[in-house]
Design a protein around this motif. Structure first.
Motif, PDB file in Angstrom:
ATOM      1  N   UNK A   1      34.769  14.052  37.392  1.00 49.11           N
ATOM      2  CA  UNK A   1      35.863  14.174  38.341  1.00 49.11           C
ATOM      3  C   UNK A   1      35.509  15.286  39.331  1.00 49.11           C
ATOM      4  N   UNK A   2      35.657  15.067  40.615  1.00 50.13           N
ATOM      5  CA  UNK A   2      35.346  16.116  41.594  1.00 50.13           C
ATOM      6  C   UNK A   2      36.308  17.303  41.454  1.00 50.13           C
ATOM      7  N   UNK A   3      35.796  18.479  41.769  1.00 46.15           N
ATOM      8  CA  UNK A   3      36.632  19.680  41.717  1.00 46.15           C
ATOM      9  C   UNK A   3      36.253  20.605  42.861  1.00 46.15           C
ATOM     10  N   UNK A   4      37.158  21.497  43.182  1.00 44.91           N
ATOM     11  CA  UNK A   4      36.942  22.471  44.239  1.00 44.91           C
ATOM     12  C   UNK A   4      36.389  23.747  43.602  1.00 44.91           C
ATOM     13  N   UNK A   5      35.235  24.197  44.054  1.00 45.95           N
ATOM     14  CA  UNK A   5      34.577  25.364  43.466  1.00 45.95           C
ATOM     15  C   UNK A   5      35.439  26.624  43.594  1.00 45.95           C
ATOM     16  N   UNK A   6      36.127  26.810  44.712  1.00 51.11           N
ATOM     17  CA  UNK A   6      36.956  28.011  44.876  1.00 51.11           C
ATOM     18  C   UNK A   6      38.128  28.000  43.897  1.00 51.11           C
ATOM     19  N   UNK A   7      38.685  26.820  43.650  1.00 47.39           N
ATOM     20  CA  UNK A   7      39.775  26.712  42.673  1.00 47.39           C
ATOM     21  C   UNK A   7      39.265  27.058  41.276  1.00 47.39           C
ATOM     22  N   UNK A   8      38.093  26.552  40.931  1.00 51.53           N
ATOM     23  CA  UNK A   8      37.500  26.841  39.632  1.00 51.53           C
ATOM     24  C   UNK A   8      37.254  28.344  39.469  1.00 51.53           C
ATOM     25  N   UNK A   9      36.705  28.992  40.487  1.00 52.19           N
ATOM     26  CA  UNK A   9      36.459  30.434  40.420  1.00 52.19           C
ATOM     27  C   UNK A   9      37.752  31.225  40.284  1.00 52.19           C
ATOM     28  N   UNK A  10      38.776  30.821  40.997  1.00 53.46           N
ATOM     29  CA  UNK A  10      40.077  31.500  40.898  1.00 53.46           C
ATOM     30  C   UNK A  10      40.641  31.375  39.488  1.00 53.46           C
ATOM     31  N   UNK A  11      40.518  30.204  38.902  1.00 57.48           N
ATOM     32  CA  UNK A  11      41.014  30.003  37.533  1.00 57.48           C
ATOM     33  C   UNK A  11      40.211  30.831  36.526  1.00 57.48           C
ATOM     34  N   UNK A  12      38.896  30.918  36.731  1.00 60.14           N
ATOM     35  CA  UNK A  12      38.062  31.724  35.837  1.00 60.14           C
ATOM     36  C   UNK A  12      38.406  33.202  35.937  1.00 60.14           C
ATOM     37  N   UNK A  13      38.627  33.701  37.169  1.00 59.73           N
ATOM     38  CA  UNK A  13      39.025  35.100  37.337  1.00 59.73           C
ATOM     39  C   UNK A  13      40.347  35.382  36.642  1.00 59.73           C
ATOM     40  N   UNK A  14      41.291  34.455  36.748  1.00 56.87           N
ATOM     41  CA  UNK A  14      42.590  34.639  36.094  1.00 56.87           C
ATOM     42  C   UNK A  14      42.424  34.669  34.576  1.00 56.87           C
ATOM     43  N   UNK A  15      41.566  33.800  34.058  1.00 52.08           N
ATOM     44  CA  UNK A  15      41.337  33.793  32.616  1.00 52.08           C
ATOM     45  C   UNK A  15      40.681  35.096  32.155  1.00 52.08           C
ATOM     46  N   UNK A  16      39.751  35.612  32.933  1.00 48.94           N
ATOM     47  CA  UNK A  16      39.107  36.873  32.585  1.00 48.94           C
ATOM     48  C   UNK A  16      40.100  38.029  32.601  1.00 48.94           C
ATOM     49  N   UNK A  17      40.997  38.039  33.603  1.00 51.94           N
ATOM     50  CA  UNK A  17      42.026  39.092  33.654  1.00 51.94           C
ATOM     51  C   UNK A  17      42.905  39.035  32.421  1.00 51.94           C
ATOM     52  N   UNK A  18      43.304  37.844  32.025  1.00 52.42           N
ATOM     53  CA  UNK A  18      44.156  37.711  30.843  1.00 52.42           C
ATOM     54  C   UNK A  18      43.407  38.119  29.583  1.00 52.42           C
ATOM     55  N   UNK A  19      42.132  37.798  29.502  1.00 55.76           N
ATOM     56  CA  UNK A  19      41.341  38.152  28.327  1.00 55.76           C
ATOM     57  C   UNK A  19      41.206  39.666  28.183  1.00 55.76           C
ATOM     58  N   UNK A  20      41.169  40.362  29.306  1.00 51.54           N
ATOM     59  CA  UNK A  20      41.058  41.816  29.290  1.00 51.54           C
ATOM     60  C   UNK A  20      42.429  42.447  29.063  1.00 51.54           C
ATOM     61  N   UNK A  21      43.479  41.672  29.169  1.00 55.58           N
ATOM     62  CA  UNK A  21      44.824  42.188  28.968  1.00 55.58           C
ATOM     63  C   UNK A  21      45.431  42.759  30.228  1.00 55.58           C
ATOM     64  N   UNK A  22      44.919  42.370  31.376  1.00 59.58           N
ATOM     65  CA  UNK A  22      45.411  42.884  32.647  1.00 59.58           C
ATOM     66  C   UNK A  22      45.898  41.703  33.464  1.00 59.58           C
ATOM     67  N   UNK A  23      47.194  41.470  33.448  1.00 57.24           N
ATOM     68  CA  UNK A  23      47.735  40.330  34.178  1.00 57.24           C
ATOM     69  C   UNK A  23      47.782  40.587  35.680  1.00 57.24           C
ATOM     70  N   UNK A  24      47.914  41.848  36.064  1.00 56.69           N
ATOM     71  CA  UNK A  24      47.915  42.192  37.482  1.00 56.69           C
ATOM     72  C   UNK A  24      46.481  42.381  37.945  1.00 56.69           C
ATOM     73  N   UNK A  25      46.108  41.779  39.053  1.00 59.00           N
ATOM     74  CA  UNK A  25      44.730  41.925  39.510  1.00 59.00           C
ATOM     75  C   UNK A  25      44.421  43.300  40.086  1.00 59.00           C
ATOM     76  N   UNK A  26      45.433  44.105  40.353  1.00 61.71           N
ATOM     77  CA  UNK A  26      45.224  45.414  40.973  1.00 61.71           C
ATOM     78  C   UNK A  26      44.626  46.373  39.942  1.00 61.71           C
ATOM     79  N   UNK A  27      43.578  47.088  40.358  1.00 64.12           N
ATOM     80  CA  UNK A  27      42.931  48.078  39.503  1.00 64.12           C
ATOM     81  C   UNK A  27      43.216  49.452  40.084  1.00 64.12           C
ATOM     82  N   UNK A  28      43.767  50.336  39.267  1.00 71.90           N
ATOM     83  CA  UNK A  28      44.049  51.701  39.699  1.00 71.90           C
ATOM     84  C   UNK A  28      43.166  52.658  38.918  1.00 71.90           C
TER      85      UNK A  28
END
Length: 123
Positions: A1-28
């Motif tokens: 099934x075709x997919x959009x690479x930018x959508x896939x990358x966005x989903x992977x980044x979100x999964x990585x943030x959740x895995x690290x326990x940081x739901x907010x993408x902002x880093x302070x």
């Protein structure tokens, strides 16, 4: 099934943030605030313009803090396979980041790599 690479990358980044326990993408980190979603960096409330490689390098160091990242590991995270790379590219980007964000943000472990020290909790 075709997919959009930018959508896939966005989903992977979100999964990585959740895995690290940081739901907010902002880093302070102290008075430094980095928002990967909007590609903005604020130091003491002032916007700091960074180039693409500088921003990617800063993100890699902040996400790994306080772990020391070797030059080779930083090169592999910043540059794609087969992409032309000067021998001192990482050092140049580190120099620019230090000039823009302050000398004390990024520390060097001679012969090993670079790291951002962990912030001390407020007393």
């Amino acid at each position: 099934k075709p997919f959009d690479a930018t959508e896939l990358l966005a989903r992977l980044r979100a999964m990585l943030r959740r895995a690290v326990g940081r739901s907010s993408p902002v880093i302070a980190h102290g008075d430094l605030v980095v928002d990967p979603a909007s590609h903005t960096v604020l130091r003491a409330g002032e916007a700091v313009p960074l180039g693409g490689k500088e921003f990617a390098l800063l993100m890699a160091l902040l996400q790994a803090r306080p772990q020391v990242l070797s030059k080779a590991r930083l090169e592999s995270s910043l540059y794609g396979f087969g992409e032309a790379l000067e021998s001192n590219a990482i050092e140049v980007h580190i120099h620019h980041l230090r000039r823009k964000l302050g000398e004390s943000l990024i520390k060097t472990v001679r012969g090993v790599g670079y790291f951002v020290p962990q912030q001390d909790p407020p007393a």
